[in-house]
Design a protein around this motif. Structure first.
Motif, PDB file in Angstrom:
ATOM      1  N   LEU A 280       0.878  -0.983   0.026  1.00 22.25           N
ATOM      2  CA  LEU A 280      -0.113   0.196  -0.037  1.00 22.25           C
ATOM      3  C   LEU A 280       0.988   1.106  -0.194  1.00 22.25           C
ATOM      4  CD1 LEU A 280      -3.340  -1.316   2.278  1.00 22.25           C
ATOM      5  CD2 LEU A 280      -2.474  -1.795  -0.118  1.00 22.25           C
ATOM      6  N   SER A 281       1.920   0.653  -0.717  1.00 18.67           N
ATOM      7  CA  SER A 281       3.120   1.962  -0.749  1.00 18.67           C
ATOM      8  C   SER A 281       2.341   3.443  -1.049  1.00 18.67           C
ATOM      9  CB  SER A 281       4.439   1.516  -1.356  1.00 18.67           C
ATOM     10  OG  SER A 281       5.455   3.201  -1.098  1.00 18.67           O
ATOM     11  N   ARG A 282       2.662   4.195   0.014  1.00 16.98           N
ATOM     12  CA  ARG A 282       2.477   5.857  -0.642  1.00 16.98           C
ATOM     13  C   ARG A 282       3.248   6.129  -2.258  1.00 16.98           C
ATOM     14  NH1 ARG A 282       2.989  10.592   2.537  1.00 16.98           N
ATOM     15  NH2 ARG A 282       4.338  11.833   0.243  1.00 16.98           N
ATOM     16  N   ALA A 283       4.385   5.487  -2.305  1.00 22.81           N
ATOM     17  CA  ALA A 283       5.216   5.318  -4.244  1.00 22.81           C
ATOM     18  C   ALA A 283       3.989   5.210  -4.987  1.00 22.81           C
ATOM     19  CB  ALA A 283       6.058   4.790  -3.973  1.00 22.81           C
ATOM     20  N   ARG A 284       2.530   5.050  -5.158  1.00 27.31           N
ATOM     21  CA  ARG A 284       2.355   4.300  -5.435  1.00 27.31           C
ATOM     22  C   ARG A 284       1.198   5.717  -5.915  1.00 27.31           C
ATOM     23  NH1 ARG A 284       0.898   1.731  -8.981  1.00 27.31           N
ATOM     24  NH2 ARG A 284       1.378  -0.214  -7.677  1.00 27.31           N
ATOM     25  N   VAL A 285       0.782   6.539  -6.463  1.00 20.36           N
ATOM     26  CA  VAL A 285      -0.106   8.149  -7.174  1.00 20.36           C
ATOM     27  C   VAL A 285      -1.363   7.162  -7.959  1.00 20.36           C
ATOM     28  CG1 VAL A 285       2.607   8.631  -7.776  1.00 20.36           C
ATOM     29  CG2 VAL A 285       0.834   8.632  -9.587  1.00 20.36           C
ATOM     30  N   ASP A 286      -2.014   8.271  -8.058  1.00 19.08           N
ATOM     31  CA  ASP A 286      -3.283   8.374  -8.714  1.00 19.08           C
ATOM     32  C   ASP A 286      -3.424   9.530  -9.290  1.00 19.08           C
ATOM     33  OD1 ASP A 286      -5.732   8.413  -9.083  1.00 19.08           O
ATOM     34  OD2 ASP A 286      -6.600   8.355  -6.878  1.00 19.08           O
ATOM     35  N   THR A 287      -3.255   9.364 -10.433  1.00 12.94           N
ATOM     36  CA  THR A 287      -3.174  10.279 -10.933  1.00 12.94           C
ATOM     37  C   THR A 287      -4.694  11.284 -10.979  1.00 12.94           C
ATOM     38  OG1 THR A 287      -3.655   9.147 -12.977  1.00 12.94           O
ATOM     39  CG2 THR A 287      -1.675   9.746 -12.741  1.00 12.94           C
ATOM     40  N   SER A 288      -6.124  10.521 -10.908  1.00 13.04           N
ATOM     41  CA  SER A 288      -7.182  10.781 -11.097  1.00 13.04           C
ATOM     42  C   SER A 288      -7.444  12.001  -9.831  1.00 13.04           C
ATOM     43  CB  SER A 288      -8.168  10.012 -11.176  1.00 13.04           C
ATOM     44  OG  SER A 288      -8.196   9.478  -9.922  1.00 13.04           O
ATOM     45  N   ALA A 289      -6.957  11.742  -8.821  1.00 15.76           N
ATOM     46  CA  ALA A 289      -7.134  12.832  -7.558  1.00 15.76           C
ATOM     47  C   ALA A 289      -6.647  13.946  -7.667  1.00 15.76           C
ATOM     48  CB  ALA A 289      -6.493  12.461  -6.538  1.00 15.76           C
ATOM     49  N   SER A 290      -5.200  14.157  -9.074  1.00 13.84           N
ATOM     50  CA  SER A 290      -4.454  15.113  -9.153  1.00 13.84           C
ATOM     51  C   SER A 290      -5.365  15.890 -10.425  1.00 13.84           C
ATOM     52  CB  SER A 290      -2.938  15.669  -9.768  1.00 13.84           C
ATOM     53  OG  SER A 290      -2.735  15.045  -8.564  1.00 13.84           O
ATOM     54  N   ALA A 291      -5.616  15.519 -11.052  1.00 13.25           N
ATOM     55  CA  ALA A 291      -6.792  15.463 -11.921  1.00 13.25           C
ATOM     56  C   ALA A 291      -7.876  16.497 -11.451  1.00 13.25           C
ATOM     57  CB  ALA A 291      -7.363  14.957 -13.149  1.00 13.25           C
ATOM     58  N   ILE A 292      -8.706  15.947 -10.466  1.00 13.39           N
ATOM     59  CA  ILE A 292      -9.909  16.217  -9.905  1.00 13.39           C
ATOM     60  C   ILE A 292      -9.620  17.496  -9.450  1.00 13.39           C
ATOM     61  CG2 ILE A 292     -11.410  16.102  -8.049  1.00 13.39           C
ATOM     62  CD1 ILE A 292     -10.828  13.611  -8.751  1.00 13.39           C
ATOM     63  N   ALA A 293      -7.836  18.132  -8.339  1.00  8.89           N
ATOM     64  CA  ALA A 293      -8.045  19.144  -8.092  1.00  8.89           C
ATOM     65  C   ALA A 293      -8.019  20.117  -8.582  1.00  8.89           C
ATOM     66  CB  ALA A 293      -6.597  18.539  -6.702  1.00  8.89           C
ATOM     67  N   ALA A 294      -7.373  19.919  -9.553  1.00 10.98           N
ATOM     68  CA  ALA A 294      -6.858  20.822 -10.616  1.00 10.98           C
ATOM     69  C   ALA A 294      -7.903  21.402 -10.740  1.00 10.98           C
ATOM     70  CB  ALA A 294      -5.955  20.136 -11.776  1.00 10.98           C
ATOM     71  N   VAL A 295      -8.587  21.298 -11.315  1.00 15.11           N
ATOM     72  CA  VAL A 295     -10.326  21.463 -11.623  1.00 15.11           C
ATOM     73  C   VAL A 295     -10.641  22.064 -10.296  1.00 15.11           C
ATOM     74  CG1 VAL A 295     -12.460  21.787 -12.651  1.00 15.11           C
ATOM     75  CG2 VAL A 295     -11.027  20.136 -13.710  1.00 15.11           C
ATOM     76  N   GLY A 296     -11.054  21.637  -9.266  1.00 15.07           N
ATOM     77  CA  GLY A 296     -11.159  22.466  -8.439  1.00 15.07           C
ATOM     78  C   GLY A 296     -10.268  23.617  -7.338  1.00 15.07           C
ATOM     79  N   LEU A 297      -8.829  23.492  -8.070  1.00 12.87           N
ATOM     80  CA  LEU A 297      -8.672  24.274  -8.324  1.00 12.87           C
ATOM     81  C   LEU A 297      -8.342  25.846  -9.141  1.00 12.87           C
ATOM     82  CD1 LEU A 297      -4.717  22.731  -7.255  1.00 12.87           C
ATOM     83  CD2 LEU A 297      -6.212  24.502  -5.343  1.00 12.87           C
TER      84      LEU A 297
END
Ligand code: GLY
Length: 380
Positions: A280-297
């Motif tokens: 469950l390492s934090r090295a695993r990214v979730d690009t979908s989270a970043s895309a969602i946050a980008a629109v929110g930003l």
């Protein structure tokens, strides 16, 4: 720098259209959820049926940006199929399907063309009323699909359709219920440091809030990055719909957490509290989270009251979209059918891990649209 950024983003937007066109030609009328080994068609389970609006949603965005009638034709056809879902009482996701994805965008297209079609708006309102039936009066929130005792942070992305229905019909009871959901979620799932919990559990009878927990995050007291992104985008969107200051304050609090925990490239670990190593390492990214946050930003960069905040949000959104467009496009892997690699659906169930995920595709395309608009204004 900005002109090369613009060309990278233009390239990603063209590539996104190619991938969606490829999917519709290869597999017409198929509404996939996540890829397996880069392929949309596979036998793995859906867990829940919440994503169908995102494929037509991308078609609407392509139409909004290109005015190509072929995109409109496809968007209408893929939207129409979903109309019966306006009565779907099994999911808490009708905002994703009808507000972010299909009928609101369709209605707004008719408005832009000077021929507003009220029957399309009626579908959105109807779906909003259906979603409102999930309200648990004593808990003061909408119940997630997971149970009568459960609120998900994800619902902050869906409650907007109830505000929309309430405002359009001047229905005060509907408006109260939507505000109540936001306030309960704010009180129980958003923490003092701006991080969020995925799920809240309430006593089914009394409605008393019992505890924070999670389905898809690392654990109940961790900050699942997609949940934080849903909150950041969702509270900001609710502020835009209502002008209620606490929603803007909450979205900014989420954004502060995001900005202080995200690496420079804007790419989120799948959970901000995941361990350093192991499965469950934090090295695993979730690009979908970043895309969602980008629109929110991008949204916060328009509505935040101070110039310093607006600049910080815009810079982070653009950096994120640049990283996604440079390092995660499906074109870098032969035969990859998705637009954006590196998404995570459900790590504990091993569904869609390090894959393309349909909401990641949609919010990436929405973020590209926002970036294109910002950068072309800046270029004038
Ligand atoms: N349950 C919605 C999501 O995966 O974000």
């Amino acid at each position: 720098m900005n002109s090369s950024l613009l060309s990278r983003i233009e390239h990603a937007f063209v590539f996104a259209q190619q991938q969606v066109r490829g999917l519709t030609e290869r597999d017409p009328n198929f509404y996939p959820l996540y890829t397996d080994g880069g392929r949309w068609r596979h036998e793995k389970p859906a867990w829940t049926r919440w994503c169908d609006g995102f494929l037509p949603g991308m078609m609407w965005i392509f139409y909004e940006e290109t005015a190509d009638p072929k995109w409109r034709e496809l968007a209408e056809s893929y939207s129409k199929t979903l109309e019966p879902r306006k009565d779907d009482r099994e999911v808490h996701d009708l905002g994703f399907i009808f507000y972010h994805g299909t009928y609101r965008r369709w209605y707004e297209a008719t408005v832009r063309h000077g021929v507003p079609d009220q029957t399309l708006k009626e579908v959105v309102i109807h779906a909003g009323r259906t979603l409102a039936l999930r309200f648990h009066e004593r808990a003061g929130c909408l119940r997630s699909f997971h149970g009568d005792d459960s609120d998900f942070i994800d619902i902050m992305m869906n409650v907007g359709i109830i505000f929309y229905a309430a405002v359009e019909t001047k229905d005060k009871a509907l408006l109260r219920l939507a505000h109540q959901h936001c306030l309960t979620t704010r009180r129980t799932l958003v923490r003092g440091d701006g991080s969020t919990s995925h799920e809240g559990i309430f006593d089914r009878e009394t409605g008393e809030f019992l505890r924070q927990t999670t389905q898809q995050g690392y654990r109940g007291d961790s900050c699942w990055s997609r949940g934080l992104a849903w909150s950041l985008y969702g509270f900001g969107a609710c502020y835009k719909l209502t002008n209620e200051p606490i929603y803007l304050e909450t979205a900014q609090l989420n954004a502060d957490y995001w900005l202080t925990h995200i690496p420079e490239n804007g790419i989120a670990p799948w959970d901000f509290d995941a361990p350093e190593g192991g499965p469950l390492s934090r090295a695993r990214v979730d690009t979908s989270a970043s895309a969602i946050a980008a629109v929110g930003l991008f949204n916060l960069a328009e509505i935040s009251p101070t110039a310093a905040r607006r600049k910080a949000y815009l810079d982070c959104a653009l950096r994120t979209i640049d990283s996604l467009s440079t390092n995660f496009l499906g074109e870098s892997v032969d035969g990859w059918e998705g637009i954006l690699r590196g998404g995570v659906y459900h790590i504990h169930k091993d569904l869609g891990v390090n894959e393309s995920v349909m909401w990641g595709e949609f919010f990436f395309v929405e973020a590209l649209q926002r970036a294109l608009r910002v950068l072309s204004v800046a270029a004038v």
